[in-house]
Design an enzyme around this catalytic site. Sequence first.
Site, PDB file in Angstrom:
ATOM      1  N   LYS A  83      -0.272  -1.216  -0.043  1.00  0.00           N
ATOM      2  CA  LYS A  83       0.231   0.045  -0.076  1.00  0.00           C
ATOM      3  C   LYS A  83       0.794   1.402   0.014  1.00  0.00           C
ATOM      4  O   LYS A  83       1.863   1.539   0.740  1.00  0.00           O
ATOM      5  CB  LYS A  83      -1.197  -0.025   1.233  1.00  0.00           C
ATOM      6  CG  LYS A  83      -2.671  -0.125   1.449  1.00  0.00           C
ATOM      7  CD  LYS A  83      -2.409   0.048   2.185  1.00  0.00           C
ATOM      8  CE  LYS A  83      -4.313   0.102   2.147  1.00  0.00           C
ATOM      9  NZ  LYS A  83      -5.401   0.421   3.499  1.00  0.00           N
TER      10      LYS A  83
HETATM   11  O1  G3P Z   1      -8.142   0.407   4.641  1.00  0.00           O
HETATM   12  C1  G3P Z   1      -8.360   1.934   4.764  1.00  0.00           C
HETATM   13  C2  G3P Z   1      -9.635   2.340   4.898  1.00  0.00           C
HETATM   14  O2  G3P Z   1     -11.008   1.677   4.628  1.00  0.00           O
HETATM   15  C3  G3P Z   1      -9.685   3.500   6.148  1.00  0.00           C
HETATM   16  O3  G3P Z   1     -11.768   3.450   6.301  1.00  0.00           O
HETATM   17  O4  G3P Z   1     -12.925   4.078   8.260  1.00  0.00           O
HETATM   18  O5  G3P Z   1     -10.580   5.186   8.607  1.00  0.00           O
HETATM   19  O6  G3P Z   1     -11.774   6.104   7.021  1.00  0.00           O
HETATM   20  P1  G3P Z   1     -11.624   4.811   7.445  1.00  0.00           P
END
Ligand code: G3P
Length: 216
Positions: A83
Amino acid sequence: MKIFLDTANVEHIREANSWGIIDGVTTNPTLIAKEGRDFREVVKEICEIVDGPISAEVVSMKSDEMVPEAQDLVKIHKNIIIKVPMMPEGLKTIKRLKELNIKTNATLVFSPNQALLAAKAGATYVSPFIGRLDDIGHVGMDIIRDIMIIFENYKFETQVIVASIRHPIHVIDAAIAGAHVATVPWPVLQKMVKHSLTDVGIQRFLDDWEKVPKSK
Ligand code: G3P
């Protein structure tokens, strides 16, 4: 549509994987920090549970440091996807990792232009964060629809991972938009599997079964 689990919690990954519906896992530094465990150890364990792409994020900010960091991470397991944050140094890294046959996931994508650039640089996946766009008053899913059209127009092989999913409707909309992958947090997966009418129906069948005469 493939379903990835967006977590570094191995108990949740193990349980979801046993349902036969998990195609991969995405992690990020925040999700790793929540587990309070050694990064490499937890990523290795995830790779041993799920036979599919497992995203692990680089934390260097310069391409010259991201590349060796990625080369070290892929030693953990053959299924590791690197990533890489969406920024100029990230694009350089994606290009260089492609030349080294290392698969990448361009993360922190918030616009179709960022997705287009990541695809052109050679990203294996792009991860548009739709929930965080919703949080600031945009319609996150709009960029998924646009990215799918752009990728189809030019036959990019880059796959779209719908990320930052907050609720089950995001998953339905991702599937309707034809996204390749939805990466789903554990609480959302639990909501996807449940329906109150299913619960009532199961209880009614169990209650009625009690009334059935049994020979032994
Ligand atoms: O994997 C990264 C992403 O899904 C992060 O999600 O909930 O932190 O905005 P969030």
